[in-house]
Design an enzyme around this catalytic site. Structure first.
Site, mmCIF file in Angstrom:
data_model
loop_
_atom_site.group_PDB
_atom_site.id
_atom_site.type_symbol
_atom_site.label_atom_id
_atom_site.label_comp_id
_atom_site.label_asym_id
_atom_site.label_seq_id
_atom_site.Cartn_x
_atom_site.Cartn_y
_atom_site.Cartn_z
ATOM 1 C CE LYS B 80 1.032 31.930 -67.228
ATOM 2 N NZ LYS B 80 2.430 31.529 -67.544
ATOM 3 C CB SER B 155 3.771 31.059 -63.848
ATOM 4 O OG SER B 155 3.835 31.142 -65.259
ATOM 5 C CB SER B 179 5.487 29.108 -66.954
ATOM 6 O OG SER B 179 6.196 29.667 -65.878
#
Lengths: 101, 491
Positions: B80, B155, B179
């Site tokens: 990420k 997210s 997330s």
């Protein structure tokens, strides 16, 4: 009743160092009002005598050994800076003219 | 050889270790897959082709030299874009860090390199990890591989979509309010939020420091456990890192996979099985509960009354910490600087930079946090939210006196259509309704695929006590052994 006015949002934007547009102020005022009214529900919880939790891990201050370890060079540290000079970050004007002179 | 991109990390590692394939071959297969599908999925913000191949070659050379390699050597991983990667662009999904190449690696990235995993690139995310759909990325949304017109969660939608699209067998996410787990649930993949402090935050771009928890994402529970073991553990560079070893999550996943949960007590959170979740999600959840009972688990219902206030408390605490953390984006030390014409003051340049660099959701949260921390409002908002956090923690500890772990659906709904919630920020927040309490408490949580509703994946969440991450792996692996894994339609 609205939880927050357009003027208050403009004030928050200034405190937050956000040069928001007039159009954004209109949008944010409505959205922040909805959000603040929703989060205000925390006030329904009877918690007068409850201690606050800032962190889930119980923290106590600790010391580490005072030994030198490798770290970034000044060039590496400054590599992402928008502006740099003489191994320092270069910033826009901080003082006003009359103070500076 | 069958398609390397369809294999689990465990299978890939065994093939590489046995010399039946090479790390380079595995890496090329995944880079080819990314090239073939990522224009439609948009899981990646940056693909580090050269870095990945160099890392893979190094693994192959070390193996050829007879070096003993770790359990995930040669396995590709997608990271990420919230973690600092030395020399590789790190944007946090924001324009304010566009083009930034960090001069150092996050601890987790360093551990991934040391373990011989191969970093393929950086995955898309809601800007600064604030969002539940990846639609708040400044670089365009990620699409759910199950249905490209739907959101992949957020997210960490990029990491989850990369797994579901077979672009990577492993990924790293970060979980502040869900997330990792919510994207896992809506993409039919496994997402783990470790115990807070069990994984290092050094080099993780901060959003809400008392909640942010990096963790593993994978297509199977065992793969997630193997990745957890590699990235977890104490880090002297993170002052909130817990100085204890990670529980043996790999052994727990293997134990769970035997399909025996005799003696395990599981508590269904009463507050999360009422009207909160849509019927299709509840149906899949109920079937999974029956499956867990058949494996020997004892199932009870447990009430956690303060969980109803977790969402409002979270949306005061997280924005408050965000407004403070994001003050560092001032156009001085890194990233964007706008309006510096030689005449404007530092403060004016700062305000213009932040206005241009941050997207709407980030601005909303900074302002909410600034409001909640203002004198006059502090006690009623931030202070009260911290007290509610105490009560939520007490609900957990009381529940764990009765049961070994808590279970609930991971999300109230399946993946929603893109654009459905962007006009109403608070609707977006509701996607994290069931995942947020764990973050406020600090314990671990895992989302494991448990079924389908109208052809879309549903996740079941297992929540365990702090530093008992192994418990949730056992339960999740057992459920996986009973319900299997879920494969999206071909892209």
């Amino acid at each position: 009743m609205a939880a927050i006015s357009r003027e208050e949002v403009a004030h928050l934007a200034r405190l937050s160092r956000l040069a928001v547009t007039e159009e954004e102020l209109d949008t944010f005022a409505g959205q922040l009002d909805v959000i603040l009214q929703a989060v205000a529900q925390v006030g329904e919880v009877a918690a007068a005598d409850i201690p606050p939790t800032s962190h889930s891990v119980p923290l106590t201050n600790i010391f580490r050994e005072d030994v030198v370890t490798p770290c970034l060079t000044p060039e590496e540290v400054l590599s992402g800076a928008p502006d740099a000079e003489d191994q320092r970050f270069r910033v826009p004007r901080i003082l006003t003219e009359d103070v500076a002179s | 050889m069958s398609d390397l991109t369809r294999m689990t990390a465990t299978e890939i590692a065994a093939l590489v270790a046995g010399g039946e394939t090479s790390a380079v071959e595995v890496t090329r297969a995944h880079l080819d897959r990314i090239a073939a599908v990522d224009d439609r999925v948009h899981a990646f913000l940056h693909v580090d082709t050269d870095g990945a191949l160099a890392a893979a070659r190094s693994v192959d050379e070390r193996r050829a030299a007879g070096e003993e390699l770790g359990p995930l050597a040669g396995v590709p991983v997608a990271v990420k874009d919230v973690l600092a990667t030395r020399g590789v662009p790190t944007t946090v999904g924001s324009k304010i860090l566009e083009g930034w190449r960090p001069p150092y690696d996050a601890t987790i990235v360093q551990r991934l390199r040391d373990a011989g995993t191969v970093m393929l690139g950086k995955t898309n995310m809601d800007e600064f990890a604030m969002g539940s759909s990846t639609e708040y990325s400044a670089y365009g949304p990620t699409h759910n591989p199950w249905d490209l017109s739907r959101i992949p969660g957020g997210s960490g939608g990029g990491s989850a979509a990369a797994l579901a699209a077979y672009e990577a067998p492993l990924a790293i996410g970060s979980d502040t309010g869900g997330s990792i787990r919510q994207p896992g649930a809506v993409t039919g993949t496994v997402g783990v939020k470790p115990t807070y402090g069990g994984t290092s935050r050094y080099g993780l771009v901060a959003f809400s420091s008392s909640l942010d928890t990096p963790g593993p994402c994978a297509r199977t529970v065992l793969d997630a456990a193997l990745l957890h073991q590699v990235i977890g553990g104490h880090d002297p560079r993170d002052s909130t890192s817990i100085p204890q070893p990670v529980p043996d999550v790999v052994a727990a996943a293997k134990l769970g996979a035997t399909g025996d949960l005799t003696g395990v007590r599981l508590g269904i959170v009463s507050e999360f099985v009422g009207e909160g979740a849509e019927p299709g999600v509840m149906a899949a959840f109920r079937e999974s509960v029956d499956a867990l009972a058949k494996l020997g688990a004892e199932i009870v219902e447990v009430s956690c009354p303060t969980f109803a206030y977790a969402l409002p408390a979270y949306y005061l605490i997280a924005p408050s910490e965000c407004s403070s953390n994001l003050a560092r984006f001032d156009g001085v030390r890194f990233g964007l600087r706008v309006g510096d014409d030689g005449n404007r003051s530092l403060e004016e340049v700062m305000s213009l930079t932040r206005e241009a660099g941050f997207g709407p959701e980030v601005k909303r949260r900074i302002m909410i946090g600034t409001y909640a921390l203002s004198s006059g409002y502090y006690d009623a908002y931030y202070g009260q939210a911290q007290k509610v956090r105490t009560l939520i923690t007490r609900d957990f500890t009381t529940a764990f006196e009765r049961v070994d772990a808590l279970i609930s659906p991971t999300t109230p709904s399946v993946a929603f259509p893109m654009g459905a919630r962007t006009a109403d920020p608070y609707q977006m927040y509701l996607a994290d309704l069931f995942t947020i309490p764990t973050n406020l408490y600090g314990g671990p949580g895992i989302s494991v695929p448990c079924g389908l509703s109208e052809g879309l994946p549903v996740g079941l969440q297992v929540m365990a006590p702090t530093m008992a991450d192994d418990r949730m792996y056992r339960v999740a692996a057992a459920l996986e052994s009973a319900v299997g894994t879920f494969t999206p339609p071909a892209l």
